[in-house]
Every structure is written in C-alpha cells, then in structure tokens.
Motif scaffolding. Structure first.
Motif, PDB file in Angstrom:
ATOM      1  N   PHE A  73       0.114  -3.654  -8.453  1.00 12.28           N
ATOM      2  CA  PHE A  73       0.106  -2.353  -8.681  1.00 12.28           C
ATOM      3  C   PHE A  73      -1.259  -1.720  -8.873  1.00 12.28           C
ATOM      4  CE2 PHE A  73       4.349  -3.793 -10.125  1.00 12.28           C
ATOM      5  CZ  PHE A  73       5.013  -2.662  -9.844  1.00 12.28           C
ATOM      6  N   SER A  74      -1.538  -0.577  -8.588  1.00 10.12           N
ATOM      7  CA  SER A  74      -2.694   0.123  -8.970  1.00 10.12           C
ATOM      8  C   SER A  74      -2.668   0.445 -10.590  1.00 10.12           C
ATOM      9  CB  SER A  74      -3.036   1.305  -8.083  1.00 10.12           C
ATOM     10  OG  SER A  74      -2.472   2.560  -9.042  1.00 10.12           O
ATOM     11  N   HIS A  75      -3.784   0.297 -10.995  1.00 11.87           N
ATOM     12  CA  HIS A  75      -3.622   0.440 -12.626  1.00 11.87           C
ATOM     13  C   HIS A  75      -3.273   1.564 -13.300  1.00 11.87           C
ATOM     14  CE1 HIS A  75      -7.414   2.240 -12.558  1.00 11.87           C
ATOM     15  NE2 HIS A  75      -7.525   2.658 -13.776  1.00 11.87           N
ATOM     16  N   ILE A  76      -3.616   2.771 -12.317  1.00 11.59           N
ATOM     17  CA  ILE A  76      -3.226   3.978 -12.856  1.00 11.59           C
ATOM     18  C   ILE A  76      -1.543   4.014 -12.886  1.00 11.59           C
ATOM     19  CG2 ILE A  76      -3.406   6.371 -12.796  1.00 11.59           C
ATOM     20  CD1 ILE A  76      -6.036   6.233 -11.805  1.00 11.59           C
ATOM     21  N   ASN A 109      -0.540  -3.485  -3.896  1.00 11.57           N
ATOM     22  CA  ASN A 109      -1.194  -2.375  -4.230  1.00 11.57           C
ATOM     23  C   ASN A 109      -0.212  -1.165  -4.161  1.00 11.57           C
ATOM     24  OD1 ASN A 109      -3.329  -0.879  -4.695  1.00 11.57           O
ATOM     25  ND2 ASN A 109      -4.240  -1.237  -2.586  1.00 11.57           N
ATOM     26  N   LYS A 114      -1.183   3.090  -5.267  1.00  8.02           N
ATOM     27  CA  LYS A 114      -2.529   3.564  -5.015  1.00  8.02           C
ATOM     28  C   LYS A 114      -2.786   4.820  -4.723  1.00  8.02           C
ATOM     29  CE  LYS A 114      -3.128   3.038  -0.142  1.00  8.02           C
ATOM     30  NZ  LYS A 114      -4.290   2.706   1.033  1.00  8.02           N
ATOM     31  N   GLY A 115      -3.978   5.006  -4.946  1.00 11.10           N
ATOM     32  CA  GLY A 115      -4.437   6.676  -4.581  1.00 11.10           C
ATOM     33  C   GLY A 115      -4.566   7.377  -6.011  1.00 11.10           C
ATOM     34  N   SER A 116      -4.101   8.575  -6.010  1.00 10.30           N
ATOM     35  CA  SER A 116      -4.466   9.574  -6.743  1.00 10.30           C
ATOM     36  C   SER A 116      -3.751   9.299  -8.366  1.00 10.30           C
ATOM     37  CB  SER A 116      -3.829  11.065  -6.383  1.00 10.30           C
ATOM     38  OG  SER A 116      -2.669  11.489  -6.974  1.00 10.30           O
ATOM     39  N   SER A 117      -4.006   9.909  -9.325  1.00 10.75           N
ATOM     40  CA  SER A 117      -3.557   9.437 -10.406  1.00 10.75           C
ATOM     41  C   SER A 117      -2.224  10.282 -10.827  1.00 10.75           C
ATOM     42  CB  SER A 117      -4.621   9.978 -11.761  1.00 10.75           C
ATOM     43  OG  SER A 117      -4.730  11.326 -11.624  1.00 10.75           O
ATOM     44  N   ARG A 118      -1.926  10.815  -9.918  1.00  9.35           N
ATOM     45  CA  ARG A 118      -0.748  11.825 -10.305  1.00  9.35           C
ATOM     46  C   ARG A 118       0.443  11.068 -10.939  1.00  9.35           C
ATOM     47  NH1 ARG A 118      -0.022  12.734  -3.922  1.00  9.35           N
ATOM     48  NH2 ARG A 118      -2.107  13.607  -4.704  1.00  9.35           N
ATOM     49  N   GLU A 119       0.786  11.483 -12.134  1.00 11.37           N
ATOM     50  CA  GLU A 119       1.873  10.955 -12.890  1.00 11.37           C
ATOM     51  C   GLU A 119       3.471  11.394 -12.430  1.00 11.37           C
ATOM     52  OE1 GLU A 119       0.839  10.867 -17.066  1.00 11.37           O
ATOM     53  OE2 GLU A 119       2.859  11.555 -17.512  1.00 11.37           O
ATOM     54  N   GLN A 120       3.425  12.484 -11.477  1.00  7.42           N
ATOM     55  CA  GLN A 120       4.441  12.883 -10.880  1.00  7.42           C
ATOM     56  C   GLN A 120       5.082  11.753 -10.359  1.00  7.42           C
ATOM     57  OE1 GLN A 120       1.741  14.585 -11.070  1.00  7.42           O
ATOM     58  NE2 GLN A 120       2.247  16.831 -11.523  1.00  7.42           N
ATOM     59  N   ASN A 137       0.768  -1.344   0.094  1.00  4.16           N
ATOM     60  CA  ASN A 137      -0.017  -0.211   0.067  1.00  4.16           C
ATOM     61  C   ASN A 137       0.925   1.194  -0.036  1.00  4.16           C
ATOM     62  OD1 ASN A 137      -2.618  -1.258  -0.049  1.00  4.16           O
ATOM     63  ND2 ASN A 137      -2.038  -1.728   2.131  1.00  4.16           N
TER      64      ASN A 137
END
Ligand code: SF4
Lengths: 422, 172
Positions: B88-91, B61, B64-70, B12
């Motif tokens: 992994f989170s998929h995003i 996981n 996880k969490g926000s989509s931030r590509e940074q 996580n």
C-alpha cells in the motif's frame, strides 16, 4: 542510521531504529483547500473539539483552486477562513502560493523539523533536511488537535547522484531518469536520502524538485542532509536551523544504495500514462502539443521561470499553443517580475497566471479537452490528471517545456542553452 | 473475521482511480455525491455492483498518488469491508486505518484471486484465505493500537469513546 533516523532519535530523545513506531511532537502541520475541508469536518463535526492544542503550529493554504473558479470552491474557502479565525490558525489566502513553496519561502518549515502536510507532496520540503510526511485529513486534524502523531521510523535508501549535468539537463531530468530506472514503486515504504557530487551543482530550487518527485517512486519521504549550500540558503534568508542533527552518513546502514551517473543523462519526458514511462526527448521530438504549463510545486520556482524566460526571450510561443506560466508563490512571482522574466514571457505570448495548483490537478486555468496534449513541469501524468480522461500529459523540465512552447512540438532544449552554465 | 466476495484489481490502483481529483475539486464536493464515481474508471458502476462486506484484493502499490482521504472513506461507504494488497502507499494505509477500513498486506492470495471468489480475512489471527481457491496465507498481525482503532470503526470513533488516540496514553 539514515538522516531521518538521527532526526527522529533526536526528537524522541533516544536511539530509534527503522520499523519502530514512535510518537513524536509535530513541529508544523498544514493543509490546503483540497484537504482542509475534511480537516474542518473532523475537528468540528466528528470530534466536536473546541480547541486545537497545536493551533500555533498549524497553517492553512488556499492554493488548489485559487482564486475560486466556482461557487463550490468559494464556499470551501469561506469555511476555511472562518475556521482559521475561530482557532487562531495562520491562513495563507489566495495569491500567496502553493503550500510546499510558501512554507519554505516564509521560513515556517526549517531544517531539523518534523512536518506533516495533508498533501502527498509534503516531502518536497525534505530538501531542507526535514522529516516531512504526507498524510490524510484525519491524521492532520489529529496532529493539530494533540500536537503529536505516531510515525513508523522508515528504512532509508541512499541515492547517490554523481557528476555534472550537461547544460539543458535540469534536476527534473535527473529525477525522471531515476524514476524511469526504479519504477513507480521503486522505493515504496522507504525514505530516499540524496547524496553525491551532483548535489553541489544544484541550487535549493533544483533540490526541491528532487525531493518533490521522489514521491512518484513510492517514497514515504525524501531528504537531503543539511550541507553548506543548505546553510547558506538558510542564512541568506535570515533564518536559523530548527534542530541541529549531528549526522555521519558513512556510518549509516542503508537498506539499499543506488548510484546514478548524471553526466550521461539527457533531457527526458515522462510520457503518459505514468511517471516511470520515461523517454529521451530526442527520441520523441516532434510530438505536437496544445498546451504548455510551467509551474506547480515541482517546477514553479524562480530558477524554473528564469530558464523559461531565457529560452523564450525574443521568441514567440508557437501558433496554436497555449503556454501558461504560474509562479509557485508570491515571492517567486514578485521576484520574477522584478527581474523582468514575466515581462519577457508575456511578450513572447505566454499567459501569466497567479500562483495556483489549478492546471496541475485539472482544477482550473488550463483544463485539457478530449484528445489534447500537454507538456507540463508538474509531477503526475495519470489519465485525466489535467482534464479529460483522454487527454495526454508529458512531464518535463521547464527548459524542455519552454523549448516545446517555441516549436509547438516536443523539443530538446539543449540547443537553446549551450554555454549557459559555463 | 471478515468473509466476502472478492473484487480483483491490478497493481498501482491510485487514489485517482478510486475517486478522480476532478470530482474532489469540481462542483461535486460532498462524499454522498461522489459515491456513483467510486472506481468508475476501473469497474463501471462499481457502487451498484458491490455488496456490503465485499473485499478488494489488489496487487502492488494500492492507493498511490494523492493524499485524498475520500478514497478509503468512499470504499467503506459503498460497503467494502477490507482491502488485501501486496503493498500500500503509506498515506492510503494510514488513512484507511483512520477511517476504519481494514487493510492487509498479503502476497499469495493476490496472486491466485479472481473477481467473484470468496475471501476471508482474520486480522487478529493474521490469516488471509481465498476459500474458492483453497489458498491460505499467514500475514503480519496488526499492532494492538491499530486493531483497537479498526474495532472502534476508525480513529474518530475511538477518540469519542476513549477521549484520546490509543497511542497518546502510553506517552504521558
Ligand atoms: S502543484 Fe500539483 S502536485 Fe503540487 S501541491 Fe498543487 S496539486 Fe499537488
């Protein structure tokens, strides 16, 4: 096949199955002031593209820091406005609201679509029978540039909610109960598809909360197949379905089926530090709070503001508590204004904020100091999410949040809502 | 083939852990300015300690969490060459590929690895190894389109070299 498999099969023009990678036309793609700056960089600086194939299906939102609280945000907003002008992209500027709410308010996202949003809570719109995928900025930029993207057809888990929720138990409580049971990686890499008799007691407002929060158990996306209620909602807004999906769930081989008895559920909170740390409000009543936040893409809709107004009507926000209300969109705001909810809330001592993500993401308009405790109707309670890393966030329904605002400490809302739904 | 020193992380690890939202939304808005804060709440001064080519090995996981590509961009910027995790989170997974950061799903290696071990990743051969512990694991080889993107250094570089994403050609 799950609803999403049927939808993707209909988009691709042949039968697809989970695990397959397919290239799809993206019907709607959007980004906000948290993710759009990087989209702009990818398009202009990294790929040097002059034209976006899907500009007419692209939407930008200024919602995370709206209105701009500092020069850095103001510059980002300026950059977005200029990019939208140049490429003919529809921009929803400060005041319009949070992207996931505005796309449904405005009829941009409609049932049967494939939607990509540069935000992890894009699956919120899945409640309308949509395949909604949260992506990063580069993925969004490529969808805008080419109008297409690859997706892996996801496996589907069926989550059945049965029974009638007790008054005071909102869809937020139901989904928190589910997450508490399944854990933050309970549905990793899968789509959650909701079914069951409970759905008929839930309005579209309530349903969006279910799909929104599904992200917090690792779901790749979440969906509620189109039913009568969805169709009524669409009709009432003068909209139409984008794609009609002929779907029969009884024939679907789901990878898993989980049933929850909703009639037994109680109001709960997700205590810090994670969303699956779910506890009945009755068990931790009395924990004092400094701030209450009612808003966000999870629970900033009309029904949420309404329940808060009902509980706070004629009462007074407890001394020493700041209660911030932010309707999720301009449509919600103006409707809540017309119905008198905002007046009721303001008179009770609440702070009425414009539509913004602000407090939810620790951006502005309600950042927590060290050691402070908040109850919020948002979807994440990670350390530091709403401010200082040593502040605490309890996630709850708007009813629990409003009851807590009155008392000044975590409070079960049921005593305030007896008989409301009957 | 990638060979590097292991940084072991737990289950996580969120994108908030990798780069806190308060930097993304605060006055610090450039990637360069965010570098000192990468993973700071998990490993203080990570950006100083990490060496080019190091590999993160984590539990379930990851990202996880926000989509931030940074998040994957910054890991790559500070020198991380690959992330091996149980899931992994998929995003995060898509973002990592897009920015040219190798991501591999493995089960045994995360169980045995400790910070400081030497880890090898062979994405095309589908093998992950903890050399220190002498544990080897076969993993799913990545699809050829994904390997092509990673080899180019990310989707942007790929498009610059070939004019379009690898998956677009087959569809026309
Ligand atoms: S309200 Fe919160 S969770 Fe929703 S989009 Fe905004 S920042 Fe994200």
């Amino acid at each position: 096949m799950g609803f999403i498999d049927e939808l993707l099969s209909s988009v691709v023009g042949r039968e697809v199955s989970p695990g397959e990678v397919v290239v799809v036309d993206v019907d709607v793609v959007y980004a906000h002031d948290g993710t759009a700056p990087l989209v702009v960089d990818v398009v202009e600086r990294e790929l040097s593209l002059e034209k976006l194939e899907a500009a007419c299906r692209t939407y930008f939102f200024i919602d995370h820091l709206a209105p701009a609280p500092h020069v850095a945000a103001a510059s980002v907003h300026g950059k977005m406005r200029e990019f939208c002008r140049k490429h003919g992209i529809r921009l929803y500027d400060v005041g319009n609201g949070i992207c996931h709410q505005v796309v449904v308010d405005e009829g941009i996202v409609r049932s049967g679509m494939v939607v990509m949003g540069a935000d992890s809570h894009t699956p919120t719109v899945g409640a309308l029978g949509v395949y909604a995928l949260g992506v990063g900025s580069t993925d969004a930029a490529i969808a805008m540039a080419y109008g297409k993207q690859w997706v892996r057809v996801p496996p589907t888990v069926k989550v059945t909610l049965t029974g009638r929720p007790e008054p005071g138990v909102m869809s937020k409580d139901v989904i928190l109960n589910v997450i508490g049971e399944l854990g933050t990686d309970g549905t990793m890499g899968k789509v959650v598809e909701f079914h069951g008799s409970t759905l008929k007691f839930f309005s579209m407002d309530s349903r969006f909360t279910l799909t929104n929060m599904s992200v917090e158990m690792g779901s790749e996306s979440a969906v509620i197949p189109v039913d009568e209620l969805t169709e009524q909602w669409i009709k009432a807004r003068g909209l139409t379905l984008h794609r009609l999906i002929d779907y029969n769930p009884s024939k679907s081989p789901f990878v898993d089926e989980i049933v929850f008895e909703v009639g037994d559920m109680e109001p709960v909170v997700a205590a810090p530090p994670d969303v699956d740390n779910v506890v009945a409000v009755s068990e931790i009543e009395g924990e004092e709070v400094d701030q209450v936040f009612i808003g966000s893409c999870t629970n900033g809709r009309l029904e949420d503001i309404e329940v808060a107004a009902r509980i706070l009507r004629g009462g007074r926000v407890s001394k020493g508590v700041r209660c911030i209300i932010s309707p999720a969109s301009r449509l919600v705001y103006t409707e809540a204004l017309k119905r008198g909810y905002l007046r009721t809330l303001a008179e009770a001592g609440c702070i009425i904020a414009p539509p913004t993500c602000g407090p939810c993401v620790g951006g502005h308009m309600g950042i927590l100091a060290e050691g402070e405790v908040a109850i919020a109707t948002t979807n994440r309670n990670f350390p530091g999410r709403m401010g200082h890393r040593d502040s605490k966030v309890y996630l709850a329904s708007p009813a629990t949040a409003a009851a807590t605002a009155l008392k000044g400490s975590l409070t079960d809302p049921r005593e305030y809502l007896r008989g409301w739904w009957t | 083939m990638i060979r590097g020193k292991c940084w072991k992380l737990e289950d996580n690890v969120s994108t908030d852990h990798i780069i806190s939202g308060k930097y993304k939304f605060g006055a610090i808005d450039s990637l360069d300015a965010m570098v000192p804060h990468v993973l700071e709440e998990v490993i203080p001064d990570f950006y100083k300690k990490v060496r080019k080519g190091d590999v993160i090995v984590a539990g379930r996981n990851f990202g996880k969490g926000s989509s931030r590509e940074q998040a994957p961009r910054l890991l790559k910027m500070v020198g991380v060459s690959a992330v091996v995790a149980k899931s992994f989170s998929h995003i995060f997974f898509r973002n990592a590929i897009n920015v040219g950061l190798l991501v591999v799903v493995a089960q045994k290696v995360p169980d045995v690895s400790e910070t400081g071990d030497t880890v090898e990743v062979d994405p095309e051969g589908g093998v992950v190894r903890n050399v220190t512990k002498g544990v080897e694991e076969t993993v799913n080889a990545l699809p050829s389109e994904v390997t092509a993107i990673l080899k180019a250094g990310g989707i942007v570089e790929y498009i610059k070299n070939h004019g379009a994403p690898p998956w677009l050609k087959g569809t026309e």
